[in-house]
Design an enzyme around this catalytic site. Structure first.
Site, PDB file in Angstrom:
ATOM      1  N   GLU A 195       0.814  -1.218   0.000  1.00 22.16           N
ATOM      2  CA  GLU A 195       0.000   0.000   0.000  1.00 22.16           C
ATOM      3  C   GLU A 195       0.845   1.266   0.000  1.00 22.16           C
ATOM      4  OE1 GLU A 195      -2.611  -3.287   1.049  1.00 22.16           O
ATOM      5  OE2 GLU A 195      -0.652  -2.652   1.822  1.00 22.16           O
ATOM      6  N   HIS A 264      -9.211  -5.588  10.813  1.00 20.96           N
ATOM      7  CA  HIS A 264      -9.916  -5.427   9.544  1.00 20.96           C
ATOM      8  C   HIS A 264     -11.265  -4.730   9.728  1.00 20.96           C
ATOM      9  CE1 HIS A 264      -7.044  -8.643   8.702  1.00 20.96           C
ATOM     10  NE2 HIS A 264      -7.196  -8.390   7.419  1.00 20.96           N
TER      11      HIS A 264
END
Length: 461
Positions: A195, A264
């Site tokens: 990322e 998450h």
């Protein structure tokens, strides 16, 4: 004897799903392992693999059918030597067709705590920007987002999409489905699992005049890229004295899903809405998702576009217009009322609207505001509503401390203090990392019942 293909289950507790597409036609040969259909739930898109060989004799459930119950016969497979005359002899198989989940691995490893609900209609008053009599089409939020990107990519050759699994895999949540086939690998780019790296590539491309759409598989993973988003994308326009802009959209699911635990499930709404230089959008309905994403792609500033995994499969009416764009920074009154104002955004609207229905049964008419944009925040709409109702409740899945609800409460105090008949109440996620266990996860999230309780409290009922 012909064998029935049954509607498969993503998890032992799944009860229904949508039969999105047939990949095989009647009369075509089938081998074990062939993908014959795609099934959608609120959680993911699944590929149905055949476990028997033969010929697809008859499709019993047409593609596009919603809410097909698990174990419903959806097709019949004819063995070698059998014909259409044998279809009436079909027997249920001893085992289901295998469902191969197309969701991210983290979500796939955890079974859902309860059955995925039928995709509800997001009921809302007509947007004032939509001309009366406009034809509406019913779409999932997933489809609305895809169409927004496709339309902007057709309109502007500088727009491109990049991220993990956005191309060959059609998107971890199938939001980018079909874009690779239409626009090619130069404009729909699969990235490595880094990322920080691909966010930096996107920011650099934006600084040279391109218009990237950077997809994060979840904004939890965007923490790896936070330096690129904040220090590079958000601050460079100011630090360069207005000489260097950064037209870029960072988009993907934000907040809780279902049993994917603390790493998450975090809601980053307040994190990004704290930063000057960023615009932050968090839509609830399909129409808003499309109109606001188109506006975000055109915006010359970096935009954080917070989607919600639970909402991807939800359906709503989207205006059928040549160019449907909703301005960033404008809230919408979804439900009118005169007793209490309930303010939320994204999946928090689910709790707010359910609570408003329950409150109405007790004679309390709630005015529900969907912020849609968190930065810049539409303070005027909030304040005008509170001046009318005299009471306010904020609803968010994120934590209370330094949350968006705290900012809303402060603005109400600063601009409408003399109109308040009760303190502003906040309903939020509990002050704990998201548990994995289903029963604890449910307790950690807000609920419609908590919103009802808060609204009654500020109404002294």
């Amino acid at each position: 004897m012909p064998i029935q293909v049954l509607m498969p289950a993503l998890s032992p507790t799944m009860e229904k799903g949508n039969l999105a597409k047939w990949l095989k036609k009647e009369g075509e040969p089938i081998k074990s392992g062939d993908v014959i259909a795609e099934i959608e739930t609120d959680k993911a898109t699944m590929e149905v693999e055949a476990t028997d060989e033969g010929t697809l004799g008859k499709i019993l459930i047409p593609e596009g059918t919603a809410d097909v119950a698990v174990n419903t016969p959806i097709a019949t497979i004819l063995a070698d030597g059998e014909s259409a005359a044998d279809l009436g002899k079909a027997s249920a198989p001893a085992k289901q067709e295998k469902a191969a989940e197309s969701a991210p691995p983290a979500a796939a490893e955890a079974p859902q705590p309860k059955a995925a609900p039928a995709a509800p209609q997001a009921v809302a008053e007509p947007d004032p920007d939509v001309p009366a009599g406009t034809e509406m089409v019913t779409q999932t939020i997933r489809e609305a987002l895809r169409d927004a990107m496709a339309e902007e990519m057709r309109r502007d050759a500088d727009v491109f999409v990049m991220g993990e699994e956005v191309a060959e895999y059609q998107g971890a949540y199938k939001v980018t489905q079909g874009l690779l086939q239409e626009f090619g690998a130069k404009r729909v780019i699969d990235t490595p699992i880094t990322e920080h790296g691909f966010a930096g590539v996107g920011v650099g491309a934006a600084m040279t005049g391109l218009k990237p759409i950077v997809e994060f598989m979840t904004f939890n993973f965007a923490m790896q890229a936070i330096d690129q988003i904040i220090n590079s994308a958000a601050k460079t326009l100011y630090m360069s004295g207005g000489q260097m802009g950064c037209s870029i959209v960072f988009r993907g699911p934000n907040g809780a899903a279902a049993r994917v635990a603390a790493q998450h499930s975090q809601d980053y709404s307040s994190w990004y809405s704290h930063i000057p230089g960023l615009k932050v959008v968090a839509p609830y309905s399909a129409a808003d998702a499309k109109g606001l994403l188109k506006a975000a792609i055109r915006d010359p500033n970096p935009v954080i576009f917070l989607e919600n995994e639970v909402l991807y499969g939800h359906t709503g009416e989207v205006p059928k217009l040549d160019d449907f764009v909703i301005p960033i920074g404008k809230a919408r009154i979804v439900r009118s009322g005169g007793h209490v104002t309930i303010i939320s955004w994204s999946n928090g609207m689910t709790y707010a609207l359910k609570a408003a229905d329950e409150l109405a049964k007790d004679g309390i008419e709630a005015e529900v505001i969907d912020l849609r944009t968190l930065r810049p925040m539409d303070t005027e709409t909030i304040v005008n509503s509170v001046k009318k109702t005299g009471r306010a409740v904020t609803v968010e899945e994120g934590w209370a401390q330094s949350g968006v609800g705290a900012e809303i409460a402060a603005r109400i105090m600063e601009n409408a203090f003399d109109y308040l008949d009760a303190p502003v109440a906040r309903v939020s996620g509990k002050d704990v990392p998201m548990p994995y266990a289903a029963n604890l996860e449910k307790l950690a999230l807000p609920s419609a019942a908590e919103v009802v309780e808060a609204a009654k409290a500020v109404c002294y009922r």
